[in-house]
Design a protein around this motif. Structure first.
Motif, short mmCIF file in Angstrom:
data_model
loop_
_atom_site.label_atom_id
_atom_site.label_comp_id
_atom_site.label_asym_id
_atom_site.label_seq_id
_atom_site.Cartn_x
_atom_site.Cartn_y
_atom_site.Cartn_z
N PHE A 43 -4.76 -3.64 -6.24
CA PHE A 43 -5.29 -2.88 -5.12
C PHE A 43 -6.73 -3.31 -4.85
CE2 PHE A 43 -7.75 0.77 -3.58
CZ PHE A 43 -7.08 1.01 -2.38
N ALA A 44 -7.48 -3.61 -5.91
CA ALA A 44 -8.89 -4.00 -5.79
C ALA A 44 -9.06 -5.28 -4.97
CB ALA A 44 -9.51 -4.18 -7.17
N ARG A 45 -8.01 -6.10 -4.88
CA ARG A 45 -8.11 -7.32 -4.08
C ARG A 45 -7.94 -7.05 -2.59
NH1 ARG A 45 -4.39 -11.97 -6.16
NH2 ARG A 45 -4.08 -12.41 -3.95
N VAL A 46 -7.18 -6.02 -2.25
CA VAL A 46 -6.91 -5.69 -0.85
C VAL A 46 -7.94 -4.70 -0.30
CG1 VAL A 46 -5.16 -4.80 0.75
CG2 VAL A 46 -4.47 -6.18 -1.21
N TYR A 47 -8.45 -3.84 -1.17
CA TYR A 47 -9.40 -2.81 -0.76
C TYR A 47 -10.58 -3.35 0.06
CZ TYR A 47 -13.01 0.79 -1.20
OH TYR A 47 -14.01 1.69 -0.93
N VAL A 55 -11.90 -2.33 3.96
CA VAL A 55 -13.27 -1.97 4.31
C VAL A 55 -13.81 -2.91 5.39
CG1 VAL A 55 -15.65 -1.76 3.44
CG2 VAL A 55 -13.73 -0.92 2.05
N GLN A 56 -13.59 -4.22 5.22
CA GLN A 56 -14.06 -5.20 6.21
C GLN A 56 -13.45 -4.95 7.58
OE1 GLN A 56 -13.03 -8.95 4.43
NE2 GLN A 56 -14.85 -9.01 3.12
N LYS A 57 -12.15 -4.68 7.59
CA LYS A 57 -11.46 -4.43 8.86
C LYS A 57 -12.08 -3.24 9.58
CE LYS A 57 -6.88 -3.76 10.83
NZ LYS A 57 -5.45 -3.88 10.59
N ARG A 110 5.87 -9.08 -3.24
CA ARG A 110 4.69 -9.64 -3.90
C ARG A 110 3.53 -8.65 -3.94
NH1 ARG A 110 3.23 -14.57 -0.92
NH2 ARG A 110 1.26 -13.55 -0.59
N ILE A 111 3.40 -7.86 -2.87
CA ILE A 111 2.25 -6.94 -2.80
C ILE A 111 2.32 -5.86 -3.89
CG2 ILE A 111 3.27 -5.37 -1.08
CD1 ILE A 111 0.18 -5.45 0.05
#
Length: 116
Positions: A11-15, A19-21, A5-6
């Motif tokens: 990519f813009a949804r996971v990026y 950053v938050q992590k 699925r990934i």
């Protein structure tokens, strides 16, 4: 070969999660970008274009200027899987990226993360 699925996820949804992590652990967006650019060969502008175009992970890695020659030095476990043992080439690239972001969040020095 199973289609994960990934692969089709933008990519813009996971990026922002990368950053938050990193930011939760006191690292910066610039450091996240540096790690991503090191792995993929994108410059800041190319990375931003990938995000703006909302390309999926498959396209993101297909269009990458060139993987860093030291990717073979990325070893370890992400989500219970050894990154060096991942069979699917695209999944391995995604796991390498996950591993690098993990190392950033765990406070490793950029020198160690970037396999200098």
């Amino acid at each position: 070969m199973t289609e994960h699925r990934i692969f089709s996820m933008p990519f813009a949804r996971v990026y922002p999660m990368y950053v938050q992590k990193a930011e939760r652990k006191g690292r910066t967006k610039d450091e996240v970008d540096q790690v991503i650019c090191w792995l993929t060969g994108y410059d800041k502008q190319g990375l931003q274009q990938q995000i703006d175009h909302e390309n999926d992970f498959a396209t993101f890695f297909d269009q990458a200027p060139g993987l860093h020659p030291n990717t073979a030095l990325i070893k370890g476990v992400v989500c219970g899987v050894r990154v060096e043992e991942v069979d699917d080439p695209l999944m391995q690239k995604i796991r390498w990226l996950d591993k690098l972001i993990d190392e950033l969040a765990k406070g490793k020095t950029m020198e160690k993360i970037l396999r200098s």
